[in-house]
Design an enzyme around this catalytic site. Structure first.
Site, mmCIF file in Angstrom:
data_model
loop_
_atom_site.group_PDB
_atom_site.id
_atom_site.type_symbol
_atom_site.label_atom_id
_atom_site.label_comp_id
_atom_site.label_asym_id
_atom_site.label_seq_id
_atom_site.Cartn_x
_atom_site.Cartn_y
_atom_site.Cartn_z
ATOM 1 N N ARG A 193 0.832 -1.215 0.000
ATOM 2 C CA ARG A 193 0.000 0.000 0.000
ATOM 3 C C ARG A 193 0.864 1.261 0.000
ATOM 4 O O ARG A 193 0.537 2.258 -0.660
ATOM 5 C CB ARG A 193 -0.913 -0.009 1.227
ATOM 6 C CG ARG A 193 -1.922 1.139 1.258
ATOM 7 C CD ARG A 193 -2.980 0.868 2.312
ATOM 8 N NE ARG A 193 -4.014 1.890 2.289
ATOM 9 C CZ ARG A 193 -4.178 2.811 3.234
ATOM 10 N NH1 ARG A 193 -3.380 2.833 4.285
ATOM 11 N NH2 ARG A 193 -5.146 3.701 3.154
ATOM 12 N N HIS A 230 0.504 4.229 -2.718
ATOM 13 C CA HIS A 230 0.185 5.608 -2.353
ATOM 14 C C HIS A 230 1.308 6.570 -2.737
ATOM 15 O O HIS A 230 1.064 7.759 -2.908
ATOM 16 C CB HIS A 230 -0.125 5.698 -0.857
ATOM 17 C CG HIS A 230 -1.520 5.277 -0.521
ATOM 18 N ND1 HIS A 230 -2.379 6.052 0.232
ATOM 19 C CD2 HIS A 230 -2.226 4.157 -0.854
ATOM 20 C CE1 HIS A 230 -3.548 5.434 0.343
ATOM 21 N NE2 HIS A 230 -3.465 4.272 -0.302
ATOM 22 N N ASN A 252 -4.080 9.016 3.877
ATOM 23 C CA ASN A 252 -2.837 8.487 4.448
ATOM 24 C C ASN A 252 -2.781 8.575 5.969
ATOM 25 O O ASN A 252 -2.222 7.708 6.631
ATOM 26 C CB ASN A 252 -1.629 9.246 3.884
ATOM 27 C CG ASN A 252 -1.387 8.969 2.416
ATOM 28 O OD1 ASN A 252 -1.728 7.897 1.918
ATOM 29 N ND2 ASN A 252 -0.799 9.926 1.718
ATOM 30 N N HIS A 307 -6.140 -6.179 -1.374
ATOM 31 C CA HIS A 307 -6.965 -6.165 -0.171
ATOM 32 C C HIS A 307 -7.309 -7.565 0.307
ATOM 33 O O HIS A 307 -8.098 -7.726 1.238
ATOM 34 C CB HIS A 307 -8.245 -5.355 -0.414
ATOM 35 C CG HIS A 307 -8.021 -3.886 -0.361
ATOM 36 N ND1 HIS A 307 -9.030 -2.949 -0.516
ATOM 37 C CD2 HIS A 307 -6.880 -3.161 -0.184
ATOM 38 C CE1 HIS A 307 -8.514 -1.727 -0.438
ATOM 39 N NE2 HIS A 307 -7.217 -1.836 -0.238
ATOM 40 N N ASP A 340 -10.100 -9.274 4.655
ATOM 41 C CA ASP A 340 -10.567 -10.619 4.309
ATOM 42 C C ASP A 340 -10.575 -11.456 5.578
ATOM 43 O O ASP A 340 -9.512 -11.804 6.107
ATOM 44 C CB ASP A 340 -9.645 -11.234 3.255
ATOM 45 C CG ASP A 340 -9.955 -12.703 2.970
ATOM 46 O OD1 ASP A 340 -11.052 -13.154 3.351
ATOM 47 O OD2 ASP A 340 -9.102 -13.377 2.377
#
Length: 336
Positions: free
Chosen positions: A78, A82, A110, A209, A256
């Protein structure tokens, strides 16, 4: 680019002139050399001679960090994402506030959620011990994302190197260009398209994700105000236990629930069952143009992993600084 085009035009003019052949050859060689420098190229062997142990040193640092905390794998992927979506893959997200810098870390997307900075700092410090001033923080970010994926059973890919670090950051661009958990499908597709990424790339990258956690603040509205058409009732009820209607905004929940620490395709199976945690996850399977991609990845983990790797390569080469642009930061959180 204008200078490059002008040199090419000059070369064509000279080719068509009646100048001496020897002069033509010299000019051709000069222009060929000049135009080749107009576009710097990355290489997977970029540090082979200047810092031959760089990749193994970085890999070791990432493996150690992920072995200590499996969640860190998702955080490092991530962090790279970003970074690349703001000014390109230039390590601008690593810069802290200073008299000349307003940090991207302060952006809504963020703040209090992007993490893993200390892992990058540690990897950089180890590399600096043997190769000071050689390996960029931007390259370390790209390698860290790949090595983090591998550490939790995800795919590997060849990382081309040669990025340089920015001397600026942009809070304004971060807040304008980073996706939000409430974005609808068309906004997401448009956002990714602006970075040269297709809708299929977007779905593949969203598959990250399958790892990591989200703050209650980012999904509370969905689990309390969602309807049966877009969220499974049992799933919503289960998630409410961790995320009370009042308070608890900073509580964390796995994206998840089934395999939160393994890189697999369960994320896509969740979406088909209306069990996507974030609204921006579930929107990928909601009767829209990306439903078929989600279905494809839910059926074939191998296809997902392959497409994820390809999309990560594309993303890692957005708007790079190369050649003499930018700098090689000594410390990733501050300009030299």
């Amino acid at each position: 680019m204008a200078a490059c085009a002008a040199m090419v035009n000059n070369k064509m003019i000279m080719r068509n002139s009646n100048k001496n052949a020897a002069v033509l050859l010299l000019i051709f060689l000069f222009l060929s050399s000049s135009t080749s420098t107009c576009k710097a190229h990355l290489s997977s062997h970029f540090y082979d001679h200047t810092c031959p142990n760089a990749l193994s040193t970085i890999r070791s640092a990432i493996r150690t960090a992920v072995s200590r905390e499996r969640r860190m794998a998702a955080s490092l992927v991530r962090l790279h994402f970003h970074d690349c979506f703001v000014q390109g893959c230039d390590a601008s997200i690593l810069l802290k506030d200073s008299p000349s810098i307003t940090s991207e870390r302060n952006a809504f997307q963020n703040n209090a959620s992007v993490r893993g900075f200390e892992v990058i700092d540690s990897a950089k410090a180890e590399v600096e011990k043997t190769c000071p001033g050689v390996v960029s923080c931007a390259d370390i970010l790209a390698l860290a994302a790949r090595d983090a994926s591998v550490a939790v059973g995800g795919p590997s890919w060849s990382v081309k190197l040669g990025r340089r670090d920015s001397t600026t950051a942009s809070l304004t661009l971060a807040e304008a260009q980073l996706p939000r958990a409430t974005d609808d499908l068309q906004k997401l597709i448009s956002n990714f398209a602006g970075k040269g990424l297709t809708a299929e790339d977007m779905v593949a990258l969203s598959g990250a994700h399958t790892l990591g956690q989200a703050r209650c603040l980012t999904f509370k509205d969905r689990i309390y105000n969602g309807t049966g058409s877009d969220i499974d009732a049992g799933f919503a009820s289960t998630r409410q236990r961790r995320c009370p209607a009042t308070g608890g905004d900073e509580n964390l929940a796995a994206l998840d629930l089934v395999t939160p620490n393994s890189f697999d395709n369960n994320y896509f199976k969740n979406l088909i069952q209306k069990k996507g945690l974030l609204a921006s996850d579930q929107i990928l399977f909601s009767g829209g143009s990306t439903d078929n991609v989600v279905s494809k990845y839910s059926r074939s983990p191998a296809t997902f992993k392959s497409d994820f790797a390809s999309a990560m390569i594309k993303m890692s080469e957005i708007d790079l600084l190369t050649g003499s642009a930018g700098q090689i930061r000594k410390i990733c959180s501050a300009i030299n």
